[in-house]
Design an enzyme around this catalytic site. Structure first.
Site, PDB file in Angstrom:
ATOM      1  N   GLY A  48      -1.076  -1.172  -1.615  1.00 49.34           N
ATOM      2  CA  GLY A  48      -1.579  -2.441  -2.134  1.00 49.34           C
ATOM      3  C   GLY A  48      -1.706  -3.480  -1.038  1.00 49.34           C
ATOM      4  O   GLY A  48      -1.960  -3.155   0.134  1.00 49.34           O
ATOM      5  N   SER A  49      -1.511  -4.722  -1.419  1.00 46.03           N
ATOM      6  CA  SER A  49      -1.786  -5.823  -0.488  1.00 46.03           C
ATOM      7  C   SER A  49      -0.888  -5.837   0.738  1.00 46.03           C
ATOM      8  O   SER A  49      -1.218  -6.467   1.743  1.00 46.03           O
ATOM      9  CB  SER A  49      -1.629  -7.163  -1.204  1.00 46.03           C
ATOM     10  OG  SER A  49      -2.512  -7.196  -2.300  1.00 46.03           O
ATOM     11  N   THR A  50       0.248  -5.136   0.692  1.00 47.84           N
ATOM     12  CA  THR A  50       1.095  -5.134   1.891  1.00 47.84           C
ATOM     13  C   THR A  50       0.338  -4.504   3.056  1.00 47.84           C
ATOM     14  O   THR A  50       0.622  -4.798   4.217  1.00 47.84           O
ATOM     15  CB  THR A  50       2.397  -4.340   1.671  1.00 47.84           C
ATOM     16  OG1 THR A  50       2.067  -3.031   1.211  1.00 47.84           O
ATOM     17  CG2 THR A  50       3.300  -5.018   0.650  1.00 47.84           C
ATOM     18  N   LYS A  68      -2.513  -5.199   3.950  1.00 51.97           N
ATOM     19  CA  LYS A  68      -3.372  -6.194   4.604  1.00 51.97           C
ATOM     20  C   LYS A  68      -2.809  -6.599   5.969  1.00 51.97           C
ATOM     21  O   LYS A  68      -3.548  -7.054   6.847  1.00 51.97           O
ATOM     22  CB  LYS A  68      -3.544  -7.414   3.706  1.00 51.97           C
ATOM     23  CG  LYS A  68      -4.447  -7.112   2.504  1.00 51.97           C
ATOM     24  CD  LYS A  68      -4.426  -8.206   1.458  1.00 51.97           C
ATOM     25  CE  LYS A  68      -5.280  -7.821   0.248  1.00 51.97           C
ATOM     26  NZ  LYS A  68      -5.019  -8.702  -0.901  1.00 51.97           N
TER      27      LYS A  68
END
Lengths: 489, 465
Positions: free
Chosen positions: A218-220, A222
């Site tokens: 997920g966004s981690t 990024k």
């Protein structure tokens, strides 16, 4: 009649010779293999014939041995706080073999390892019984406790690393199991063991989620995408505006839009703002602009696509996929075929925190002979350099903004600089399953950077938005970091 | 064989009797098992076992009496055979006693402790050995019983069919009150006597009355008859008694003796062809044999999630390594059941005294076999030659079949390791076998009586006119 007699004599000699060759083959050539065959009960008999050496955390044994009267086996393994330590120790069972550290260091723990030859020889002459050596781990009991208790009844995992050395400080996985319950070989042990198997227990208590399970990050992820942008010179200033339209249409698709959560303002924001707000559009476009090859290369520097991360317990391989443009854009925000273990994401945070240098993660510091001589000492090793020191500084600064004023405020610790990133990974067809809540972070003091941590919680059915990671996972990460900082003082 | 060519390896005059050599070797043959016995006791109980004095005296007495009888009644006999047999028998007793110490394989259902019984059978075996040496003054006497031997051997071989199968093979006859016997062990000796007697008479016909065909001498049909009969009989034993070992032994023995008697290689070729044909034929019909072959090809395979006997034996050998775990310190009991003391005793040997010990034991067997064949070479009469090579050949085949089977060289067959393994019939029969070989070697090495003065040797009379 004597000529045939001589030939018969030669024939009989050949028969005996064939037998001699055969026994040499079986006992000398194949000997070791047969001796150590998993079905050879002598292996288990040997393993439990003397009190087994211990696995040590913070100078204290978290394992033990007790005598039993179950036939061949004199001793049985016991575990202190087995549920909490199971992802570290693994199990050693009279009936069900062993795994993880118990299995990998069986020779040392049993005392049969070749490196203990000298100690064994001395024992032989002094007439004392063979003893097992100890395995000294790098784990931090307080951090482990914080992680395990923080996870509580939720399904999830925590991995914490010392960024400067790669030493693993915490490795928790819930729901867990107590290896003591099936260390013996009675019917009760068999029942306990069968109850833990995947087919009988959908919760899979024996799955080591911190090392052996991959999730969409997920966004981690990024953080990795931002690193790729800086390293490849796509952007150099984290505060400069980016070229990011909203809505952003996935490349090579007939107008398939990549959405942001809620109504956050992401158009042309800087990388700092994009990470603070967790903008999908910005990072999806970064990934698409860089292309699959460069994204993959950067992810691999952080440890993705490496099937041989041995701590020494081997971690499952984290995957950054080779994929087409729209899928690659999705992978850039930690979705699509992008998969990572909690350990992998802790490695990402630790590389950033350690000035761009990724240290090889390990959890066995020393192997110690029964006479307390050190048989093997681990020296920290650099694994790769995913970031230049300058770029590491920049990523640190934007990760710190996330905790100061972004989605990760729940991880703030007074008087300590904390950098982090939240994530909520969708999974299941059409996003129908409960998402995974992620949080990765590190804590810095003026003395150094002692801890980086990754937390994942499965099935957080309470929240579906991007701050779920901040709500559920960040407090656990905070407790783990605090526990480590406490020990540093 | 003509008497003018000197083909014997031992001269007719002046051969030393070598009885003192035998005595010295016997001392070792007694001391080694006694040390082994003490070793087991120390390993298992950390004390010298209580029975050690009795065991020493018993074994020493048997060896001593045997030696004295040999000295008196067979003074020129081979000096190596008795010590080797004594050593093997003594070590066998130690291994059986050592396995008796394992409660799991010495339960009453499995026959309990077996060493005392084995000691009794060994005593009987030595008694028979003495009897043969004392009462069989000349082995040629056996020649008279050629056809009686044939009948007795056939009866012995066929009799187990009328008794229930035990442990998967129909090779036992049970006599109420006495116990069970394995007649195949005795049949082995008696059939050798029959073959030796028969072939001595028929060998010229078998060797010479043949046609040449493709470089081989094809025997006439009527001469081929007996070998076909024996072949069929050995197959029948295999089929009806599910005893692969005995049929192989029986048939191999016949081929070897035929070859020696006729000096015709063609017999070997026929023998091999027939046995190969027979083996294939039986293997396709007999599930018992198929299982054995399957286990041989897949020794480590799991059966119902468990480890098979074959695999356990392999693990025993592997765990023994080069020097072994030490007497009394192995886990060959894991083989389980009744087999560790009989068929699988070599696995214990391999595990506890290692490759070194196992090779030493195999060399002892090899030495005994070659001494037997040497006796055949030295023998001066064709009957003695044939009988000695027959007995040695049977012994060699048995050793090969058992040891090869247990170590996985060939498919396993249920036979006993001579002298070493538990089994009354086996130990008695093998002592008798050694006794007959000793008798033949004594006859062979005995100095020829000084020639009677010949009148022809006197100075030629000169007849004056």
């Amino acid at each position: 009649m004597n000529k045939p007699l001589r030939r018969v004599a030669i024939f009989c000699g050949l028969l005996v010779l064939a037998l001699l060759v055969r026994v040499n083959w079986v006992q000398f050539v194949e000997g070791d293999q047969l001796k150590n065959d998993t079905n050879n009960r002598r292996v288990a008999i040997e393993r439990y014939s003397t009190p087994r050496g211990n696995i040590i955390v913070d100078g204290k044994a978290i394992t033990g041995s007790t005598t039993t009267d179950s036939g061949d086996f004199k001793y049985k393994r016991t575990y202190k706080n087995g549920k909490m330590w199971a992802p570290v120790t693994g199990y050693a069972s009279q009936a069900f073999d062993a795994n993880q550290l118990e299995k990998l260091n069986d020779g040392i723990l049993t005392g049969t390892d070749d490196r203990l030859f000298f100690s064994r020889t001395v024992d032989m002459f002094t007439g004392s019984k063979q003893k097992g050596g100890n395995v000294v781990t790098t784990l931090d009991a307080k951090a482990q406790k914080a992680a395990f208790e923080g996870l509580g009844n939720q399904k999830g995992a925590v991995a914490a690393i010392n960024p400067e050395t790669g030493a693993i400080l915490a490795l928790a996985s819930t729901p867990s199991y107590d290896p003591s319950t099936f260390a013996g070989m009675s019917n009760k042990d068999a029942e306990a063991y069968n109850g833990l198997l995947k087919k009988n227990n959908p919760d899979e208590p024996m799955l080591n989620r911190a090392l052996r399970q991959t999730y969409p990050p997920g966004s981690t992820f990024k953080v990795v995408t931002a690193s790729a942008a800086l390293e490849n010179g796509l952007y150099t200033d984290v505060d400069a505006k980016t070229d990011s339209p909203v809505p952003y249409t996935l490349p090579d698709t007939a107008g398939l839009p990549l959405k942001n959560e809620g109504s956050i303002q992401c158009e042309n924001v800087s990388l700092r703002e994009a990470l603070r707000l967790s903008c999908n559009t910005v990072f999806g476009k970064v990934s698409a602009d860089l292309g699959n090859k460069k994204m993959k290369a950067e992810a691999e520097k952080f440890g993705f696509n490496n099937s041989k991360i041995d701590t020494p317990v081997r971690a499952a391989e984290s995957i950054f996929p080779t994929d087409n443009r729209p899928q690659n854009a999705m992978a850039g925000i930690g979705q699509a075929s992008n998969r990572a273990t909690p350990l992998q994401m802790a490695m990402v945070a630790s590389a950033v925190a350690n000035g761009g240098k990724l240290m090889r993660p390990y959890m066995v510091d020393q192997l110690v002979a029964p006479n307390l001589n050190v048989v093997q000492q681990h020296t920290p090793q650099e694994m790769s350099r995913p970031l230049s020191p300058e770029n590491a500084q920049k990523i640190q600064s934007i990760m710190e903004t996330v905790v100061k004023s972004g989605t990760g405020t729940n991880a703030q610790i007074p008087n300590v600089t904390v950098g982090g990133k939240t994530g909520t990974a969708q999974h299941g067809e059409n996003n129908k399953d409960n998402p995974y809540a992620w949080f990765i972070s590190y804590a810095k003091t003026d003395k150094g950077t002692p801890v980086a941590v990754a937390v994942v919680i499965e099935g957080s059915d309470t929240l579906r938005d991007d701050i779920a990671g901040g709500k559920l996972a960040a407090p656990i990460a905070k407790r783990v970091m605090e526990a480590v900082l406490e020990g540093e003082k | 064989m003509s008497s003018t060519t000197n083909t014997t390896t031992i001269g007719t005059i002046g051969a030393p009797s070598r009885r003192n050599t035998e005595l010295a070797l016997l001392v070792f043959a007694v001391i080694i098992p006694v040390f082994a016995y003490i070793n087991v006791g120390l390993a298992k109980e950390e004390t010298v076992p209580a029975g050690v004095l009795g065991y020493t005296l018993g074994l020493g007495l048997l060896a001593g009496v045997a030696h004295l009888v040999v000295r008196k009644w067979a003074p020129y006999a081979d000096p190596l055979m008795l010590p080797i047999a004594t050593l093997l028998n003594g070590l066998g007793l130690v291994f059986i006693w050592r396995l008796d110490q394992e409660p799991q394989i010495s339960t009453p259902q499995l026959g309990g402790a077996m060493a005392p019984g084995q000691l009794m059978w060994s005593t009987l075996g030595v008694a028979l050995f003495l009897g043969v040496l004392i009462f069989l003054k000349d082995h040629r006497v056996l020649q008279r019983y050629t056809y009686i031997s044939m009948v007795v051997a056939l009866v012995l071989l066929i009799s187990p069919i009328f008794f229930p199968a035990r442990f998967g093979a129909r090779i036992w006859i049970t006599i109420p009150g006495v116990g069970s016997l394995q007649p195949g062990e005795f049949a082995k000796i008696i059939i050798a006597i029959f073959f030796a007697g028969y072939l001595m008479v028929k060998r010229d016909a078998l060797a010479l009355a043949s046609r040449r065909f493709m470089g081989l001498y094809l025997p006439r049909g009527r001469d081929l008859g007996p070998i076909l009969v024996i072949w069929a009989l050995s197959l029948m034993i295999l089929v009806f008694e599910t005893d692969l070992g005995t049929s192989l032994l029986f048939f191999g023995l016949f081929v070897i003796m035929l070859y020696v008697a006729t000096e015709r290689t063609s017999w070997i070729v026929f023998g091999l062809l027939l046995s190969a044909g027979g083996a294939v034929a039986v293997a396709t019909f007999e599930s018992h044999v198929q299982v054995r072959v399957h286990n041989w090809l897949n020794p480590l395979e799991l059966l119902n999630g468990g480890v098979t006997e074959t695999a356990q034996a392999m693990y025993s050998f592997g765990s023994g390594g080069i020097l072994g775990s030490g007497l009394g310190q192995g886990y060959s009991r894991l083989i389980g059941g009744i087999a560790p003391k009989s068929d699988y005793i070599l696995a214990t040997v391999g595990e506890e005294i290692g490759l070194a010990g196992l090779m030493a034991i195999l060399m002892l067997y090899g030495l005994l076999i070659e001494r037997g064949i040497r006796t055949a070479l030295a023998a001066r009469d064709p009957f003695g030659k044939l009988l000695a090579v027959g007995l040695s050949g049977a012994f060699a085949l048995q050793v090969f079949v058992v040891a090869g089977g247990v170590t996985g060289l060939i498919p396993l067959t249920g036979m006993t390791m001579p002298f070493l393994a538990q089994g009354g019939s086996s130990v008695i029969a093998n002592w008798a076998l050694v006794a007959i070989l000793l008798r033949i070697s004594d006859t062979a090495r005995r100095p020829a009586p000084t020639p009677a003065p010949s009148t022809d040797a006197e100075m030629t009379q000169v007849v004056r006119p």
